[in-house]
Scaffold this motif. Structure first.
Motif, PDB file in Angstrom:
ATOM      1  N   TRP A 106       0.937  -1.240  -0.011  1.00 19.96           N
ATOM      2  CA  TRP A 106       0.079   0.190   0.029  1.00 19.96           C
ATOM      3  C   TRP A 106       0.772   1.142  -0.006  1.00 19.96           C
ATOM      4  O   TRP A 106       0.579   2.254  -0.522  1.00 19.96           O
ATOM      5  CB  TRP A 106      -0.924  -0.030   1.139  1.00 19.96           C
ATOM      6  CG  TRP A 106      -2.313  -0.718   0.932  1.00 19.96           C
ATOM      7  CD1 TRP A 106      -2.542  -1.980   1.542  1.00 19.96           C
ATOM      8  CD2 TRP A 106      -3.163  -0.478   0.229  1.00 19.96           C
ATOM      9  NE1 TRP A 106      -3.624  -2.661   1.112  1.00 19.96           N
ATOM     10  CE2 TRP A 106      -4.307  -1.685   0.231  1.00 19.96           C
ATOM     11  CE3 TRP A 106      -3.711   0.677  -0.630  1.00 19.96           C
ATOM     12  CZ2 TRP A 106      -5.620  -1.658  -0.501  1.00 19.96           C
ATOM     13  CZ3 TRP A 106      -4.522   0.497  -1.367  1.00 19.96           C
ATOM     14  CH2 TRP A 106      -5.728  -0.506  -1.173  1.00 19.96           C
ATOM     15  N   ASP A 107       2.008   1.043   0.635  1.00 18.67           N
ATOM     16  CA  ASP A 107       2.804   2.201   0.834  1.00 18.67           C
ATOM     17  C   ASP A 107       3.540   2.622  -0.722  1.00 18.67           C
ATOM     18  O   ASP A 107       3.527   3.602  -1.227  1.00 18.67           O
ATOM     19  CB  ASP A 107       3.921   1.915   1.930  1.00 18.67           C
ATOM     20  CG  ASP A 107       4.816   3.198   1.783  1.00 18.67           C
ATOM     21  OD1 ASP A 107       4.516   4.396   1.870  1.00 18.67           O
ATOM     22  OD2 ASP A 107       6.199   3.123   1.901  1.00 18.67           O
ATOM     23  N   LEU A 113       1.534   6.463  -7.310  1.00 15.96           N
ATOM     24  CA  LEU A 113       0.379   7.396  -7.549  1.00 15.96           C
ATOM     25  C   LEU A 113       0.850   8.744  -7.115  1.00 15.96           C
ATOM     26  O   LEU A 113       0.020   9.836  -7.479  1.00 15.96           O
ATOM     27  CB  LEU A 113      -0.890   7.154  -7.005  1.00 15.96           C
ATOM     28  CG  LEU A 113      -1.231   5.555  -7.476  1.00 15.96           C
ATOM     29  CD1 LEU A 113      -2.660   5.404  -6.711  1.00 15.96           C
ATOM     30  CD2 LEU A 113      -1.548   5.691  -8.951  1.00 15.96           C
ATOM     31  N   GLY A 114       1.849   9.273  -6.353  1.00 17.50           N
ATOM     32  CA  GLY A 114       2.054  10.263  -5.930  1.00 17.50           C
ATOM     33  C   GLY A 114       1.567  10.917  -5.123  1.00 17.50           C
ATOM     34  O   GLY A 114       1.158  12.086  -4.993  1.00 17.50           O
ATOM     35  N   THR A 115       0.795  10.230  -4.121  1.00 14.45           N
ATOM     36  CA  THR A 115      -0.004  10.639  -3.314  1.00 14.45           C
ATOM     37  C   THR A 115       0.229  10.258  -1.914  1.00 14.45           C
ATOM     38  O   THR A 115       1.076   9.271  -1.472  1.00 14.45           O
ATOM     39  CB  THR A 115      -1.723  10.183  -3.614  1.00 14.45           C
ATOM     40  OG1 THR A 115      -2.466  11.046  -2.531  1.00 14.45           O
ATOM     41  CG2 THR A 115      -1.892   8.849  -3.409  1.00 14.45           C
ATOM     42  N   SER A 116      -0.283  10.896  -0.721  1.00  6.31           N
ATOM     43  CA  SER A 116       0.006  10.087   0.761  1.00  6.31           C
ATOM     44  C   SER A 116      -1.088   9.081   0.872  1.00  6.31           C
ATOM     45  O   SER A 116      -2.104   9.027   0.013  1.00  6.31           O
ATOM     46  CB  SER A 116      -0.320  11.108   1.718  1.00  6.31           C
ATOM     47  OG  SER A 116      -1.904  11.689   1.600  1.00  6.31           O
ATOM     48  N   LEU A 120      -4.867   8.399  -0.281  1.00  3.73           N
ATOM     49  CA  LEU A 120      -5.355   7.311  -0.959  1.00  3.73           C
ATOM     50  C   LEU A 120      -6.366   6.612  -0.270  1.00  3.73           C
ATOM     51  O   LEU A 120      -7.521   6.144  -0.972  1.00  3.73           O
ATOM     52  CB  LEU A 120      -4.104   6.324  -1.139  1.00  3.73           C
ATOM     53  CG  LEU A 120      -4.293   5.169  -2.229  1.00  3.73           C
ATOM     54  CD1 LEU A 120      -4.658   5.554  -3.565  1.00  3.73           C
ATOM     55  CD2 LEU A 120      -3.403   4.243  -2.300  1.00  3.73           C
ATOM     56  N   PHE A 121      -6.446   6.513   0.841  1.00  4.61           N
ATOM     57  CA  PHE A 121      -7.509   5.797   1.792  1.00  4.61           C
ATOM     58  C   PHE A 121      -8.756   6.633   1.715  1.00  4.61           C
ATOM     59  O   PHE A 121      -9.892   6.186   1.891  1.00  4.61           O
ATOM     60  CB  PHE A 121      -7.012   5.467   3.121  1.00  4.61           C
ATOM     61  CG  PHE A 121      -6.311   4.377   3.143  1.00  4.61           C
ATOM     62  CD1 PHE A 121      -6.127   3.367   2.064  1.00  4.61           C
ATOM     63  CD2 PHE A 121      -5.199   4.186   4.236  1.00  4.61           C
ATOM     64  CE1 PHE A 121      -5.126   2.275   2.321  1.00  4.61           C
ATOM     65  CE2 PHE A 121      -4.167   3.155   4.225  1.00  4.61           C
ATOM     66  CZ  PHE A 121      -4.264   2.098   3.325  1.00  4.61           C
ATOM     67  N   GLY A 122      -8.551   7.988   1.849  1.00  4.87           N
ATOM     68  CA  GLY A 122      -9.697   9.152   1.997  1.00  4.87           C
ATOM     69  C   GLY A 122     -10.100   8.962   3.489  1.00  4.87           C
ATOM     70  O   GLY A 122     -10.339   8.193   4.250  1.00  4.87           O
ATOM     71  N   PRO A 343      -1.901  11.545  10.466  1.00  5.43           N
ATOM     72  CA  PRO A 343      -1.127  11.072   9.411  1.00  5.43           C
ATOM     73  C   PRO A 343      -0.396  11.909   8.469  1.00  5.43           C
ATOM     74  O   PRO A 343      -0.899  13.269   8.133  1.00  5.43           O
ATOM     75  CB  PRO A 343      -1.978   9.976   8.747  1.00  5.43           C
ATOM     76  CG  PRO A 343      -3.495  10.874   8.901  1.00  5.43           C
ATOM     77  CD  PRO A 343      -3.278  11.549  10.147  1.00  5.43           C
ATOM     78  N   ALA A 344       0.497  11.739   7.773  1.00 13.43           N
ATOM     79  CA  ALA A 344       1.500  12.340   6.891  1.00 13.43           C
ATOM     80  C   ALA A 344       0.538  12.550   5.699  1.00 13.43           C
ATOM     81  O   ALA A 344      -0.071  11.758   5.134  1.00 13.43           O
ATOM     82  CB  ALA A 344       2.773  11.603   6.483  1.00 13.43           C
ATOM     83  N   THR A 345       0.298  13.958   5.394  1.00  9.53           N
ATOM     84  CA  THR A 345      -0.320  14.267   4.269  1.00  9.53           C
ATOM     85  C   THR A 345       0.361  14.799   3.070  1.00  9.53           C
ATOM     86  O   THR A 345       0.004  15.025   1.928  1.00  9.53           O
ATOM     87  CB  THR A 345      -1.832  14.957   4.480  1.00  9.53           C
ATOM     88  OG1 THR A 345      -1.182  16.175   5.027  1.00  9.53           O
ATOM     89  CG2 THR A 345      -2.671  14.315   5.285  1.00  9.53           C
TER      90      THR A 345
END
Length: 365
Positions: A106-107, A113-116, A120-122, A343-345
């Motif tokens: 998942w990481d 995808l270039g996202t946190s 990604l989870f929302g 969490p990191a964003t």
């Protein structure tokens, strides 16, 4: 398609800052197993707290299942991993290994995808409630008081948990004295939790619960073994308090029995044991179907992105041993001040990066 090129795993044995113990175990070191998955020049990192053999199991049984697959197709990979460990047993060592790999996957996906990972989870919330967890039975009064003071009066964490059930329930009087000490230190406004780690019998747990009422204990975790569903039900019916049945280790049949037995008020789920983030969200969905909240067990920084995306979350266990390791060996560990962590964003993935130089002295496999 982003093909996975390489899967690796390593184990690190990190000494505790002082001897630690609970109701049924004692230890002086904790082993961290880290997995890494590479694709397109990106690396995803996952970890679990497990015997070093879990790292070997990744290389022996799981790496070949993952390598060459599409890094974005995590459900298909997870299903293949679960099938691969059929004869090894999904809970236990194999479950730890699958969990660490799933977190790494998942990481990696978020990084590709270039996202946190939180993005990604929302998010269901921006910050996650937590509680300070430690208060080991091996601590003397001064150490216990100092740790509780740090959490409540210095960091502003309004929930704390200590260990009881010392020596498999044979030192009940000391347990009660330590509960009284904890309440004096934290004051009347903070919530006090206890964890017996299955050290008591059901009747003994009921007696202890009655004696702890004057100290306003809000959470009595694993008063008896989490395998003793009849005992858990008996304790819950007799004391009417919040009872956590213990962490969910990835056995779906046990999970369902536990919910149906109405032995719990809040389920503890552990993504480092129950199949990673994929297993976490499955457990949380089942819990929600039984109108239960979920508490994240240990590994606080690993749980943050998933916990923030979980509507029926109660809190995260900010476990002293694991938080200390994650802050020392990873860049990006969260700040628990105020009893909330975010969490990191602004970074890709879960936002944590293994510090190779810091980890190297502890490596065992």
């Amino acid at each position: 398609m982003s093909r996975i090129e390489q899967v690796t795993a390593a184990a690190y044995r990190v000494p505790t800052d002082r001897p630690e113990g609970d109701g049924t175990l004692a230890w002086d070191a904790t082993t961290l197993v880290v997995t890494m998955v590479r694709a397109e020049g990106m690396t995803g990192t996952g970890w679990t707290y497990a015997p070093a053999a879990a790292a070997g199991f990744v290389g022996e049984a799981l790496a070949a299942v993952v390598e060459g697959r599409d890094a974005l197709a995590i459900p298909a990979i997870w299903d293949a991993l679960v099938r691969q460990v059929r004869n090894a047993g999904r809970p236990g060592l194999a479950g730890y290994a699958v969990s660490a790999l799933d977190v790494a996957l998942w990481d990696l996906k978020a990084r590709l995808l270039g996202t946190s990972l939180a993005g990604l989870f929302g998010p269901a919330r921006e910050r996650v409630p937590l509680y300070g967890s430690g208060g080991f039975t091996t601590y003397d009064d001064a150490v216990t008081a100092a740790q509780l003071t740090h959490w409540v009066h210095e960091l502003g964490i309004g929930r704390v948990k200590i260990k009881i059930g010392e020596s498999s329930g044979t030192r009940a009087a000391r347990d009660l004295r330590r509960v009284a000490l904890a309440r004096r230190v934290i004051g009347d406004d903070a919530e006090l939790y206890v964890d017996a780690n299955g050290g008591y019998t059901a009747k003994q747990a009921v007696r202890q619960a009655e004696r702890m009422r004057e100290h306003d204990v809000r959470w009595f975790e694993e008063p008896v073994s989490s395998d003793d569903l009849a005992g858990l039900r008996q304790v819950r019916q007799r004391i009417g308090a919040d009872v956590a049945a213990g962490e969910y280790g990835g056995d779906p049949a046990y999970f369902t029995r536990m919910c149906q037995a109405e032995a719990v008020d809040c389920l503890q789920a552990d993504a480092t044991r129950c199949g990673g983030y994929t297993g976490w969200f499955a457990a949380c969905a089942i819990a929600a179907g039984h109108n239960l909240e979920v508490s994240a067990h240990c590994a606080p920084n690993l749980h943050l992105p998933a916990a923030a995306a979980t509507p029926n979350l109660r809190h995260i266990e900010w476990f002293h041993d694991h938080q200390r390791i994650e802050a020392e060996l990873f860049d990006g560990a969260a700040d628990p001040s105020g009893g909330l962590a975010a969490p990191a964003t602004g970074e890709p993935g879960h936002g944590l990066t293994l510090r190779a130089d810091a980890a190297r002295p502890y490596r065992t496999a």
